[in-house]
Design a protein around this motif. Structure first.
Motif, PDB file in Angstrom:
ATOM      1  N   MET A   1       0.832  -1.170   0.000  1.00 31.53           N
ATOM      2  CA  MET A   1       0.000   0.000   0.000  1.00 31.53           C
ATOM      3  C   MET A   1       0.888   1.249   0.000  1.00 31.53           C
ATOM      4  O   MET A   1       1.872   1.319   0.726  1.00 31.53           O
ATOM      5  CB  MET A   1      -0.907   0.002   1.240  1.00 31.53           C
ATOM      6  N   LYS A   2       0.516   2.212  -0.816  1.00 30.72           N
ATOM      7  CA  LYS A   2       1.267   3.460  -0.856  1.00 30.72           C
ATOM      8  C   LYS A   2       0.966   4.288   0.377  1.00 30.72           C
ATOM      9  O   LYS A   2      -0.169   4.339   0.836  1.00 30.72           O
ATOM     10  CB  LYS A   2       0.898   4.270  -2.086  1.00 30.72           C
ATOM     11  N   GLN A   3       2.003   4.923   0.895  1.00 31.84           N
ATOM     12  CA  GLN A   3       1.821   5.806   2.039  1.00 31.84           C
ATOM     13  C   GLN A   3       1.659   7.237   1.535  1.00 31.84           C
ATOM     14  O   GLN A   3       2.415   7.692   0.679  1.00 31.84           O
ATOM     15  CB  GLN A   3       3.014   5.730   2.982  1.00 31.84           C
ATOM     16  N   ILE A   4       0.678   7.927   2.050  1.00 28.90           N
ATOM     17  CA  ILE A   4       0.423   9.298   1.651  1.00 28.90           C
ATOM     18  C   ILE A   4       1.222  10.218   2.558  1.00 28.90           C
ATOM     19  O   ILE A   4       1.141  10.133   3.783  1.00 28.90           O
ATOM     20  CB  ILE A   4      -1.080   9.635   1.755  1.00 28.90           C
TER      21      ILE A   4
END
Length: 112
Positions: A1-4
């Motif tokens: 999952m990409k971290q914002i």
């Protein structure tokens, strides 16, 4: 999952001298930063300016960057966005975003 990531870098002009409050171990500077851009409406370019609310917290021994926060100074700030909710005198709730400056420095001149 990409971290914002919650961060920004912006350059602008300090709107008025910072309001500085000192506490036991830290200090808070609040100031407005004017940022602008050019919009084209038909054939005429127009300069549009917005004022951003900025705050910066520093330990009392590290407040030297606050000296830059005088009206008309060109500064660049790095930091993060902080949501803020408050209730006004009439009991109406308001939401706004505060820019929290973690780094403040003079804006360098552009290279030719």
């Amino acid at each position: 999952m990409k971290q914002i990531e919650n961060n920004f870098v912006v350059s602008g002009i300090v709107g008025k001298d910072a309001q500085i409050r000192q506490f036991t171990t830290s200090s808070l500077a609040r100031f407005s930063l004017a940022v602008s851009r050019t919009e084209k409406n038909g054939d005429e370019p127009t300069r549009v300016t917005a004022f951003l609310n900025v705050e910066a917290w520093r330990k009392n021994e590290n407040t030297s960057s606050f000296e830059l926060l005088t009206k008309g100074a060109h500064v660049t700030i790095n930091g993060f966005f902080k949501p803020d909710e408050y209730t006004d005198a009439e009991g109406v709730k308001h939401n706004r975003i505060i820019l929290v400056a973690t780094h403040i420095y003079e804006t360098p001149d552009k290279a030719e």
